[in-house]
Design an enzyme around this catalytic site. Structure first.
Site, PDB file in Angstrom:
ATOM      1  N   ARG A 166       0.852  -1.196   0.000  1.00  0.00           N
ATOM      2  CA  ARG A 166       0.000   0.000   0.000  1.00  0.00           C
ATOM      3  C   ARG A 166       0.881   1.237   0.000  1.00  0.00           C
ATOM      4  NH1 ARG A 166      -5.080  -2.099   2.500  1.00  0.00           N
ATOM      5  NH2 ARG A 166      -5.210  -4.018   1.313  1.00  0.00           N
ATOM      6  N   GLU A 223       0.127   4.071   0.861  1.00  0.00           N
ATOM      7  CA  GLU A 223      -0.472   5.080   1.734  1.00  0.00           C
ATOM      8  C   GLU A 223       0.614   5.683   2.614  1.00  0.00           C
ATOM      9  OE1 GLU A 223      -3.092   2.425   3.579  1.00  0.00           O
ATOM     10  OE2 GLU A 223      -4.614   2.564   2.020  1.00  0.00           O
ATOM     11  N   ARG A 252       0.615   0.916  13.526  1.00  0.00           N
ATOM     12  CA  ARG A 252      -0.090  -0.240  12.961  1.00  0.00           C
ATOM     13  C   ARG A 252      -0.162  -0.232  11.439  1.00  0.00           C
ATOM     14  NH1 ARG A 252      -3.125   3.388  15.206  1.00  0.00           N
ATOM     15  NH2 ARG A 252      -4.780   4.306  13.967  1.00  0.00           N
ATOM     16  N   HIS A 253       0.688   0.580  10.820  1.00  0.00           N
ATOM     17  CA  HIS A 253       0.747   0.620   9.357  1.00  0.00           C
ATOM     18  C   HIS A 253       2.162   0.435   8.832  1.00  0.00           C
ATOM     19  CE1 HIS A 253      -3.102   2.787   9.887  1.00  0.00           C
ATOM     20  NE2 HIS A 253      -3.392   2.268   8.719  1.00  0.00           N
ATOM     21  N   GLU A 290      -8.369  -2.992  14.182  1.00  0.00           N
ATOM     22  CA  GLU A 290      -8.962  -3.723  13.076  1.00  0.00           C
ATOM     23  C   GLU A 290      -8.012  -4.804  12.575  1.00  0.00           C
ATOM     24  OE1 GLU A 290     -10.404  -1.099  10.050  1.00  0.00           O
ATOM     25  OE2 GLU A 290     -10.471  -2.698   8.558  1.00  0.00           O
ATOM     26  N   SER A 294     -11.229  -7.230   7.435  1.00  0.00           N
ATOM     27  CA  SER A 294     -12.503  -6.721   6.955  1.00  0.00           C
ATOM     28  C   SER A 294     -12.914  -7.591   5.794  1.00  0.00           C
ATOM     29  CB  SER A 294     -12.410  -5.252   6.557  1.00  0.00           C
ATOM     30  OG  SER A 294     -11.607  -5.108   5.427  1.00  0.00           O
ATOM     31  N   ARG A 311      -0.450  -7.417  11.999  1.00  0.00           N
ATOM     32  CA  ARG A 311      -1.234  -6.757  13.032  1.00  0.00           C
ATOM     33  C   ARG A 311      -1.727  -7.741  14.071  1.00  0.00           C
ATOM     34  NH1 ARG A 311      -5.491  -2.299  10.775  1.00  0.00           N
ATOM     35  NH2 ARG A 311      -3.805  -0.934  10.092  1.00  0.00           N
TER      36      ARG A 311
END
Length: 436
Positions: free
Chosen positions: A213, A215, A221-222, A359, A362, A410
């Site tokens: 990713r 991002e 947590r990323h 999280e 999902s 995670r």
RNA sequence: GCCCCGGUGGUCUAGCGGUCUAUGAUCCCGGCCUGUCGAGCCGGGUGCUCGGGUUCGAAUCCCGACCGGGGCGCCA
């Protein structure tokens, strides 16, 4: 002789006999007439003893060793209750197989710590500490448990492309790369591929693979490169049909870790708790209600912010739920492939799996009806032409299906209460770190 | 990307305008010591992220760059 022996295999039959053992020199203690080496292997340390009187040259050689050098020591295994393992290796010869440079860029057996950045700059040295490696033993058990659990349920492990011509959600979070002069992207998710497989007869699949990713997230947590545990299941009648697979796999992972990684858990001083199955399921709108009683107002239709997620996590923990589903999210905040609820299409057959307020996963039931899917793609401002390869799978008979994407790193982080996701990754890559 | 905080020997720190030729620990080097296991004792070694500025004087104050930590956004 195939391998140097592990010190843990030394037993009563070896006492008084010759043995050859290798490892890293963790510490050198020269007491003047006697010197001790603490030598480390994967499973722990053992002691090597050299006496000046017995062999002056060997004594000097041993005393001058640089810490963390790799040595092979030949000697006699001698019983000694004063020594931690109950025996020591009284050296007769010593070979430096690979000397370590001094000083070390990172303390290993020293009494001082090191900052996270220094540690990751010198990650191989950092990983020489048993408590760091313990994390990866646990991680290995987790992955094996996911596999064995789903294998028993008739799943097929698949490997989908990580180099793609288009992104999963067509977003701007893709890493672009040059593919013989054409644009290509690193896969951010196996989403489209695993769905396509649902139309083939490979109707229960899972994949453990990297996802990328782009991002610019900068949190504990990323990371930009993580390991995703994806599952997809066809022939479901409702979303909840596949929940047992996901929660069963997670429960199996925790159980296997508890039984197969006991010493690692002790080293890390954590005791993960097994959840009660089936896991608690809270519909999104109920979640909003709970948050309201805690003084947080989220507008119906908006996603939960981090603070709310944490508050909800605390509220659930109070009721004994470390792991729980939040279900039926608003359709508006979910991707185009989500299945809206028939009776109230503003909500969807979707879920997040939460663990200790974070999280983990999902997913949901997918839209398998071709016309609806095309409409949804357009609705989200995307061009169906870019998804032709994917839509093809829906044009010739696609069973109803659903699945999940689950963050392995995670999960290990939360399972072991690690302060940062990077601790659960051997060589974490984030917005700034690309090396090592 | 935004908001807060920070960068001092190899490592981790104290210092926060002159008393700093910078503290302590660890580490490294040398010496002493025959049972250490956080070994001990003695001696020595290495440092203020970079570039501007303020000031009689800057590790210390200001600005910028670079790097890092935490939080948010976003998500696995």
């Amino acid at each position: 002789m195939a391998f140097f022996r592990a010190f843990s295999t030394i037993g009563p039959p070896d006492h008084g006999k010759e043995a050859s053992l290798a490892g890293w020199v963790e510490d050198v203690r020269n007491l003047g007439g006697i010197a001790f080496l603490i030598v480390r292997q994967r499973g722990g340390t053992f002691q090597v003893t050299a006496k000046k009187k017995a062999d002056g040259a060997l004594f000097n050689q041993a005393s001058k060793l640089v810490r963390e050098s790799v040595v092979a020591v030949r000697g006699t295994v001698q019983l000694n209750p004063q020594v931690r393992n109950g025996w020591e290796l009284v050296a007769t010869s010593l070979d430096v197989l690979s000397p370590a440079a001094a000083p070390l860029p990172l303390p290993i057996a020293d009494k001082v710590g090191a900052e996270v950045d220094t540690r990751f700059d010198n990650r191989v040295l950092d990983l020489r500490k048993p408590e760091r490696r313990a994390i990866f033993h646990v991680r290995s058990v987790v992955a094996a448990a996911f596999r064995s659990y789903l294998d028993r349920q008739g799943f097929v492990e698949v490997h989908t492309p990580k180099l793609a011509g288009a992104g999963a959600e067509g977003g701007a979070t893709l890493f672009e790369t040059n593919y013989f002069g054409r644009k290509a992207f690193l896969s951010q998710s196996p989403q489209l591929y695993k769905q396509m497989l649902m139309s083939t007869g490979l109707d229960r699949v899972y994949e453990l693979a990297p996802a990328f990713r782009a991002e610019p997230s900068d949190t504990v947590r990323h990371v930009t490169e993580f390991t995703s545990f994806d599952g997809e299941v066809a022939w479901i009648e409702r979303m909840e049909d596949f929940f047992p697979f996901l929660e069963g796999a997670v429960d199996a992972a925790i159980e296997h870790v508890r039984t197969e990684a006991k010493s690692d858990l002790e080293l890390l001083q954590v005791e993960p708790r097994r959840p009660k199955l089936p896991l608690k399921r809270i519909p999104y709108t109920e979640g909003l209600e709970i948050l309201r009683t805690h003084g947080r107002r989220i507008r119906d239709g908006d996603d939960l912010d981090t603070e709310s997620e944490k508050i909800l996590g605390q509220a659930m923990a109070k009721d004994g739920h470390e792991l729980y589903f939040i279900t039926e999210y608003p359709s508006g905040i979910k991707p185009f492939y989500v299945m809206p609820k028939a009776e109230e299409p503003e909500y969807s057959h979707s879920f997040d799996l939460e663990y200790k307020g974070d999280e983990m996963a999902s997913g949901g039931q997918r839209e398998h009806r071709y016309d609806h899917l095309v409409a949804k793609i357009k609705e989200k401002g995307l061009n169906p032409e870019n998804f032709e390869f994917y839509l093809k799978a829906f044009r010739y008979g696609m069973p109803p299906h659903g699945g999940w994407g689950f963050g392995v790193d995670r999960f290990v982080q939360k399972l072991l209460d690690l302060p940062n996701i990077r601790e659960a990754i051997l060589f974490p890559h984030d917005r700034i770190r690309l090396v090592p």
